[in-house]
Write a protein that holds these residues in place. Structure first.
Motif, PDB file in Angstrom:
ATOM      1  N   UNK A 153       0.824  -1.207   0.000  1.00  0.00           N
ATOM      2  CA  UNK A 153       0.000   0.000   0.000  1.00  0.00           C
ATOM      3  C   UNK A 153       0.857   1.257   0.000  1.00  0.00           C
ATOM      4  N   UNK A 154       2.097   1.111  -0.444  1.00  0.00           N
ATOM      5  CA  UNK A 154       3.015   2.237  -0.584  1.00  0.00           C
ATOM      6  C   UNK A 154       3.756   2.069  -1.903  1.00  0.00           C
ATOM      7  N   UNK A 155       3.928   3.174  -2.609  1.00  0.00           N
ATOM      8  CA  UNK A 155       4.607   3.149  -3.907  1.00  0.00           C
ATOM      9  C   UNK A 155       5.880   3.986  -3.852  1.00  0.00           C
ATOM     10  N   UNK A 156       6.735   3.776  -4.827  1.00  0.00           N
ATOM     11  CA  UNK A 156       7.965   4.556  -4.965  1.00  0.00           C
ATOM     12  C   UNK A 156       7.874   5.411  -6.221  1.00  0.00           C
ATOM     13  N   UNK A 157       8.005   6.713  -6.050  1.00  0.00           N
ATOM     14  CA  UNK A 157       8.129   7.615  -7.200  1.00  0.00           C
ATOM     15  C   UNK A 157       9.608   7.646  -7.549  1.00  0.00           C
ATOM     16  N   UNK A 158       9.989   6.841  -8.509  1.00  0.00           N
ATOM     17  CA  UNK A 158      11.397   6.560  -8.777  1.00  0.00           C
ATOM     18  C   UNK A 158      11.999   7.565  -9.748  1.00  0.00           C
ATOM     19  N   UNK A 159      11.976   8.818  -9.325  1.00  0.00           N
ATOM     20  CA  UNK A 159      12.568   9.890 -10.125  1.00  0.00           C
ATOM     21  C   UNK A 159      12.793  11.077  -9.225  1.00  0.00           C
ATOM     22  N   UNK A 160      13.748  11.900  -9.595  1.00  0.00           N
ATOM     23  CA  UNK A 160      13.912  13.184  -8.925  1.00  0.00           C
ATOM     24  C   UNK A 160      14.095  14.241 -10.005  1.00  0.00           C
ATOM     25  N   UNK A 161      13.202  15.212 -10.012  1.00  0.00           N
ATOM     26  CA  UNK A 161      13.218  16.230 -11.075  1.00  0.00           C
ATOM     27  C   UNK A 161      13.333  17.639 -10.509  1.00  0.00           C
ATOM     28  N   UNK A 162      13.878  17.749  -9.287  1.00  0.00           N
ATOM     29  CA  UNK A 162      14.005  19.068  -8.671  1.00  0.00           C
ATOM     30  C   UNK A 162      12.707  19.459  -7.974  1.00  0.00           C
ATOM     31  N   UNK A 163      12.599  20.723  -7.652  1.00  0.00           N
ATOM     32  CA  UNK A 163      11.409  21.236  -6.970  1.00  0.00           C
ATOM     33  C   UNK A 163      10.233  21.193  -7.942  1.00  0.00           C
TER      34      UNK A 163
END
Length: 264
Positions: A153-163
């Motif tokens: 019931x938890x996901x990973x947003x597998x990216x970092x794109x800054x603010x």
């Protein structure tokens, strides 16, 4: 000789047990949500979740469903009162209140609210252990009873794109969250949702603690995972928003008794 006969148990209907209230009007429900929001912000401030001007908890207005109450930009969590809260529309424009809102953070919240009409509140802060877990690109694993509430019931947003500053980024975050209650934003932090402010706040608190336990256990050795069957069963017992609301009530009682001025 036999001892004295113990007194009979009291009828359960004579014992107090808190449950979410029913509201007689929109105004009453709005006041309730705002009070819970101010209280949650103060609790987060006590626990050190605040990091400069980062961090938000939003609560959907019960009448204007595309508008959300949120903490004022730049005001310390520990000082927030009900009258300080700001109402902003889905574009982040203030429609009620005296302060600005953090546009970058609100972009994500607004898109999550739009994608999830069942969600009343969204919580996101840059907590220490949540950020550490996010830096590893990990999700909560079923290694304790409490962490099982997040199993599958938890996901990973597998990216970092800054603010996050645009609606498209917020929509991608909402899409990855899907129907789940929690999200790890890689290299960023944690985000939780709930059908009440209390539930969203409790899930964030529990997720932060679960992150701390997971990091500590992995630093010490190799944690033993709870198997799928038992983790799923435990989630069914502990993973609902009503359970989260009930768990949160001692924190609510503590903050309102010790800091009653937050209700002003």
């Amino acid at each position: 000789m036999p001892g004295p006969t113990p007194p009979p148990p009291l009828p359960t209907d004579r014992l107090q047990f808190a449950m979410p209230p029913m509201h007689g009007s929109v105004e009453e429900e709005r006041r309730y949500r705002k009070e819970r929001l101010a209280g949650a912000l103060r609790i987060f401030g006590r626990l050190g979740f605040e990091d400069g001007v980062s961090g938000h908890i939003t609560a959907r207005d019960p009448e204007f469903s595309d508008c959300f109450w949120v903490n004022p930009f730049g005001l310390p969590f520990r000082h927030v009162t009900v009258s300080d809260l700001v109402l902003a529309n889905s574009d982040g424009q203030v429609v009620d209140g005296r302060y600005h809102v953090n546009q970058a953070a609100f972009t994500v919240h607004a898109q999550v609210h739009a994608a999830r009409p069942d969600v009343v509140a969204v919580a996101h802060c840059h907590s220490v252990h949540g950020r550490a877990l996010a830096a590893l690109g990990e999700v909560i694993e079923p290694i304790t009873q409490e962490s099982c509430a997040f199993y599958e019931d938890v996901a990973l947003y597998d990216a970092y794109t800054g603010v996050a500053v645009d609606a498209e980024e917020g929509r991608r975050v909402a899409e990855v969250l899907g129907s789940r209650k929690a999200l790890v934003l890689r290299n960023h932090g944690l985000l939780t949702v709930g059908d009440s402010v209390d539930a969203a706040a409790w899930w964030f608190l529990s997720m932060e603690r679960s992150s701390q336990v997971q990091l500590t256990a992995k630093a010490a050795g190799r944690p033993v995972l709870i198997d799928h069957r038992m983790a799923s069963a435990t989630r069914e017992q502990l993973g609902g928003d009503l359970v989260a609301w009930i768990n949160y009530q001692p924190l609510w009682q503590d903050i309102t008794r010790s800091e009653p001025e937050l209700l002003s």
